[in-house]
Scaffold this motif. Structure first.
Motif, PDB file in Angstrom:
ATOM      1  N   ILE A  21     -10.663   9.848   6.719  1.00  0.00           N
ATOM      2  CA  ILE A  21     -11.231   8.854   5.794  1.00  0.00           C
ATOM      3  C   ILE A  21     -11.819   7.677   6.565  1.00  0.00           C
ATOM      4  O   ILE A  21     -12.863   7.140   6.218  1.00  0.00           O
ATOM      5  N   ALA A  22     -11.147   7.311   7.670  1.00  0.00           N
ATOM      6  CA  ALA A  22     -11.583   6.143   8.438  1.00  0.00           C
ATOM      7  C   ALA A  22     -12.892   6.406   9.173  1.00  0.00           C
ATOM      8  O   ALA A  22     -13.686   5.491   9.385  1.00  0.00           O
ATOM      9  N   HIS A  23     -13.097   7.652   9.591  1.00  0.00           N
ATOM     10  CA  HIS A  23     -14.270   7.955  10.419  1.00  0.00           C
ATOM     11  C   HIS A  23     -15.099   9.036   9.735  1.00  0.00           C
ATOM     12  O   HIS A  23     -14.920  10.220   9.968  1.00  0.00           O
ATOM     13  N   SER A  24     -16.018   8.585   8.891  1.00  0.00           N
ATOM     14  CA  SER A  24     -16.723   9.534   8.034  1.00  0.00           C
ATOM     15  C   SER A  24     -17.729  10.377   8.815  1.00  0.00           C
ATOM     16  O   SER A  24     -18.216  11.377   8.302  1.00  0.00           O
ATOM     17  N   ASP A  25     -18.045   9.967  10.056  1.00  0.00           N
ATOM     18  CA  ASP A  25     -18.982  10.762  10.851  1.00  0.00           C
ATOM     19  C   ASP A  25     -18.264  11.883  11.610  1.00  0.00           C
ATOM     20  O   ASP A  25     -18.879  12.645  12.344  1.00  0.00           O
ATOM     21  N   ILE A  26     -16.936  11.958  11.449  1.00  0.00           N
ATOM     22  CA  ILE A  26     -16.159  13.024  12.091  1.00  0.00           C
ATOM     23  C   ILE A  26     -15.486  13.837  10.991  1.00  0.00           C
ATOM     24  O   ILE A  26     -14.945  13.270  10.038  1.00  0.00           O
ATOM     25  N   GLU A  27     -15.516  15.162  11.140  1.00  0.00           N
ATOM     26  CA  GLU A  27     -14.885  16.024  10.147  1.00  0.00           C
ATOM     27  C   GLU A  27     -13.466  16.357  10.567  1.00  0.00           C
ATOM     28  O   GLU A  27     -13.193  16.558  11.755  1.00  0.00           O
ATOM     29  N   VAL A  28     -12.576  16.418   9.609  1.00  0.00           N
ATOM     30  CA  VAL A  28     -11.192  16.808   9.873  1.00  0.00           C
ATOM     31  C   VAL A  28     -10.926  18.132   9.156  1.00  0.00           C
ATOM     32  O   VAL A  28     -11.266  18.276   7.979  1.00  0.00           O
ATOM     33  N   GLN A  29     -10.362  19.094   9.877  1.00  0.00           N
ATOM     34  CA  GLN A  29     -10.065  20.411   9.298  1.00  0.00           C
ATOM     35  C   GLN A  29      -8.547  20.613   9.312  1.00  0.00           C
ATOM     36  O   GLN A  29      -7.864  20.172  10.227  1.00  0.00           O
ATOM     37  N   PHE A  30      -8.064  21.328   8.302  1.00  0.00           N
ATOM     38  CA  PHE A  30      -6.636  21.617   8.232  1.00  0.00           C
ATOM     39  C   PHE A  30      -6.394  23.122   8.223  1.00  0.00           C
ATOM     40  O   PHE A  30      -7.175  23.870   7.634  1.00  0.00           O
ATOM     41  N   ASP A  31      -5.278  23.492   8.865  1.00  0.00           N
ATOM     42  CA  ASP A  31      -4.835  24.894   8.812  1.00  0.00           C
ATOM     43  C   ASP A  31      -5.881  25.896   9.265  1.00  0.00           C
ATOM     44  O   ASP A  31      -6.369  26.671   8.439  1.00  0.00           O
ATOM     45  N   PRO A  32      -6.236  25.954  10.505  1.00  0.00           N
ATOM     46  CA  PRO A  32      -5.658  25.183  11.603  1.00  0.00           C
ATOM     47  C   PRO A  32      -6.270  23.778  11.728  1.00  0.00           C
ATOM     48  O   PRO A  32      -7.413  23.563  11.343  1.00  0.00           O
ATOM     49  N   ASN A  33      -5.491  22.860  12.289  1.00  0.00           N
ATOM     50  CA  ASN A  33      -5.884  21.456  12.369  1.00  0.00           C
ATOM     51  C   ASN A  33      -6.797  21.183  13.564  1.00  0.00           C
ATOM     52  O   ASN A  33      -6.452  21.530  14.689  1.00  0.00           O
ATOM     53  N   PHE A  34      -7.934  20.564  13.294  1.00  0.00           N
ATOM     54  CA  PHE A  34      -8.750  20.014  14.383  1.00  0.00           C
ATOM     55  C   PHE A  34      -9.743  19.016  13.816  1.00  0.00           C
ATOM     56  O   PHE A  34      -9.923  18.950  12.594  1.00  0.00           O
ATOM     57  N   VAL A  35     -10.347  18.220  14.689  1.00  0.00           N
ATOM     58  CA  VAL A  35     -11.398  17.298  14.270  1.00  0.00           C
ATOM     59  C   VAL A  35     -12.658  17.647  15.042  1.00  0.00           C
ATOM     60  O   VAL A  35     -12.588  18.112  16.183  1.00  0.00           O
ATOM     61  N   ASN A  36     -13.811  17.468  14.431  1.00  0.00           N
ATOM     62  CA  ASN A  36     -15.051  17.848  15.097  1.00  0.00           C
ATOM     63  C   ASN A  36     -16.208  16.970  14.656  1.00  0.00           C
ATOM     64  O   ASN A  36     -16.183  16.392  13.561  1.00  0.00           O
ATOM     65  N   VAL A  37     -17.228  16.890  15.525  1.00  0.00           N
ATOM     66  CA  VAL A  37     -18.434  16.142  15.164  1.00  0.00           C
ATOM     67  C   VAL A  37     -19.193  16.941  14.115  1.00  0.00           C
ATOM     68  O   VAL A  37     -19.207  18.170  14.139  1.00  0.00           O
ATOM     69  N   VAL A  38     -19.819  16.223  13.200  1.00  0.00           N
ATOM     70  CA  VAL A  38     -20.601  16.889  12.156  1.00  0.00           C
ATOM     71  C   VAL A  38     -21.783  17.610  12.812  1.00  0.00           C
ATOM     72  O   VAL A  38     -22.474  17.057  13.657  1.00  0.00           O
ATOM     73  N   GLY A  39     -21.945  18.868  12.474  1.00  0.00           N
ATOM     74  CA  GLY A  39     -23.100  19.612  12.994  1.00  0.00           C
ATOM     75  C   GLY A  39     -22.846  20.346  14.292  1.00  0.00           C
ATOM     76  O   GLY A  39     -23.663  21.152  14.716  1.00  0.00           O
TER      77      GLY A  39
END
Lengths: 355, 219
Positions: A21-39
């Motif tokens: 929520i804090a960083h809308s330019d980064i995507e957060v994925q669950f199950d499995p968990n990771f964060v990634n840049v959009v695109g």
């Protein structure tokens, strides 16, 4: 244990929810968990890292333009799993392959190697570079080797910039290895830390004691002694780094011709009179920034005495151990190439300049 | 005990493998606190929790199949994605490597089981870049694989050969106590790792014992 948590089992997921929520330019994925840049990385090399949670801003805080394309958080102080790494790499990989930057902890190394095997089987070109810069350990024959510390942050920054410039995968992997050989770190703890799962301190440290050479999960260091002044502590850490002799060890690397992981003998540098360096004075999580500047003041003096000029610096919390009080110092020898890439624009939650 | 005349079965069937997995999950759940206690002085006090969580996931993912390769691969993938730390990839690789030649296989005789143990050991050695004497699960697995191959070659039936393997595994597990750790987080303790039984060697012993028990109890 006094902590700002709801349930101990939920801290990793709740942290990710807030991060998303804090960083809308980064995507957060669950199950499995990771964060990634959009695109994702599309037409350039994807840079991916990961590790146990509890070391924030590492690694999720370094996801963004000019640094990491994805990061996999494990449970607190526990390596993430290969399915996370596989999914994260798949999510951001374009047609130029993936560089995995891996701190040298047994769990991280083994899980990332499994993920690399899975990615290779899936037709994705992947390189896996280990960061082992902790000079507190002298011997790699009878231990799992030097651990990964602050040089990881510089490697992620510099490799991310190289990716933005369009370097190919082999060249970025070689750059990452160079940064590892150019970087040396050492930490110390004034207090222990408490993981939410365990609820009690990871190790015991007396009121008047400190541990020199601590690892970021509270692994033991060189010695436990009576507490000293900031200047004395800085002098100990800086001298270990600046006087560390070339360190020879075997690092595991995928050999495409043999089709297996092989040990490659690797030797790092020693600092010499006339060298320039990037310095990190890193708080372990529970030490105020004011104290870190006291350390930086002394570090600049000790480095100067060794003929090493600090040309860039980071003073703050960059690779932490929950609420542990203490500091780690990192020096990375900086040549023109490393400096140019370090200065390149970056836009992440934890590092941002040039934009 | 409803045992056939002439002793234990000569082959390990797919359904026996499933019972082995279920028994392993039960034993690891019962020993969760014990394994975590062993892991406290020399590791990060999570081995019991991690193995229990991993085998619970295995039970959820275990297919209704008698194909041993398919069963063991499912075990491997669940452990890889749920255990974490070093034990996840090590146990995952153990079962993954050992499952590869077993796709489509529905029963294993002594020779096939001896090969299974050898493949399992080779997988762990490869992934962990380790060998006997480093205070790891290999100190349990290597003597167990050797004892099984020996007993099977001597003409012991499956249950007796597995009993010999478990005895060797127990001795190997206890032999980790005076060892100095050379792999994993325990290695950073150096001399301070001496005097503690290795948690990974212990979970390996429990899993082998579950197999021997399942075969000994087989109808």
């Amino acid at each position: 244990m006094k902590k700002l948590i709801n349930n101990a089992e939920d801290v990793t997921v709740e942290q990710l929810q807030g991060f998303g929520i804090a960083h809308s330019d980064i995507e957060v994925q669950f199950d499995p968990n990771f964060v990634n840049v959009v695109g994702g990385a599309k037409d350039r090399v994807a840079i991916v890292s990961g590790g146990g949670s509890g070391h924030e801003p590492l690694h999720g805080g370094y996801v963004g333009m000019g640094m990491l394309d994805a990061a996999c958080p494990g449970q607190v102080f526990t390596s993430p799993t290969p399915d996370q790494m596989f999914a994260a790499c798949k999510a951001v990989a374009g047609d130029q392959g993936v560089l995995q930057i891996v701190k040298n902890y047994t769990g991280d190394v083994l899980n990332f190697q499994m993920a690399a095997d899975m990615l290779r089987d899936d037709g994705i070109d992947v390189r896996n570079v280990i960061i082992d810069d902790d000079v507190a350990l002298k011997d790699s024959l009878y231990t799992a080797g030097r651990r990964g510390l602050g040089t990881t942050v510089i490697a992620e920054k510099v490799c991310g910039a190289a990716s933005q410039e369009g370097w190919d995968l082999d060249r970025i992997a070689a750059l990452c290895k160079k940064v590892n050989l150019y970087g040396k770190s050492m930490g110390m703890a004034l207090t222990s830390c408490t993981t939410p799962q365990k609820g009690s301190p990871t190790f015991d440290l007396g009121e008047q004691e400190m541990e020199i050479g601590i690892g970021i999960h509270g692994e033991p260091g060189i010695e436990r002694t009576a507490i000293k002044s900031a200047d004395e502590i800085t002098e100990i850490l800086a001298n270990h780094i600046l006087e560390d002799e070339a360190y020879t060890r075997n690092l595991s690397e995928w050999n495409a011709e043999k089709g297996e992981w092989v040990d490659v003998e690797t030797i790092d540098i020693t600092f010499e009179d006339g060298d320039e360096a990037i310095a990190i004075v890193n708080g372990m999580g529970g030490t105020p920034v004011s104290e870190l500047y006291t350390v930086y003041h002394k570090l600049a003096e000790v480095a100067g005495r060794h003929g090493v000029k600090i040309v860039r610096n980071l003073v703050g919390n960059y690779i932490t151990s929950l609420e542990m009080a203490g500091v780690s110092i990192t020096l990375v020898k900086a040549d023109d190439e490393i400096l140019r890439l370090y200065d390149a624009p970056v836009n992440t939650p934890a590092l941002r300049w040039g934009i | 005990m409803d045992r056939a005349m002439g002793g234990a079965p000569a082959v390990l069937t797919g359904s026996a493998v499933r019972r082995w997995v279920e028994k392993s999950a039960k034993v690891l759940a019962e020993n969760r606190a014990y394994l975590t206690d062993l892991d406290s002085p020399i590791g990060d006090a999570d081995h019991g929790n991690n193995m229990d969580r991993g085998y619970k996931a295995v039970l959820e993912k275990l297919p209704e199949s008698d194909d041993i390769g398919e069963l063991l691969k499912a075990v491997a993938m669940a452990l890889i994605s749920k255990v974490g730390g070093a034990a996840g990839p090590l146990y995952g690789t153990l079962f993954l490597q050992a499952s590869k030649p077993l796709t489509g296989v529905r029963e294993m005789d002594g020779a096939a089981l001896a090969q299974f143990f050898d493949d399992a050991v080779a997988g762990v050695k490869m992934r962990g870049r380790s060998d006997a004497g480093m205070k790891t699960m290999l100190d349990t697995l290597i003597p167990a694989a050797e004892a099984f191959r020996q007993a099977n070659g001597d003409g012991d039936d499956l249950a007796a050969a597995l009993r010999a393997a478990v005895d060797a595994a127990e001795a190997g597990m206890k032999a980790t106590i005076p060892m100095r750790a050379q792999r994993g987080r325990a290695s950073y303790l150096g001399e301070r790792s001496i005097g503690h039984q290795d948690p990974g060697a212990t979970s390996s012993y429990l899993i082998l014992q579950a197999l021997a028990d399942v075969v000994a109890e087989a109808p």
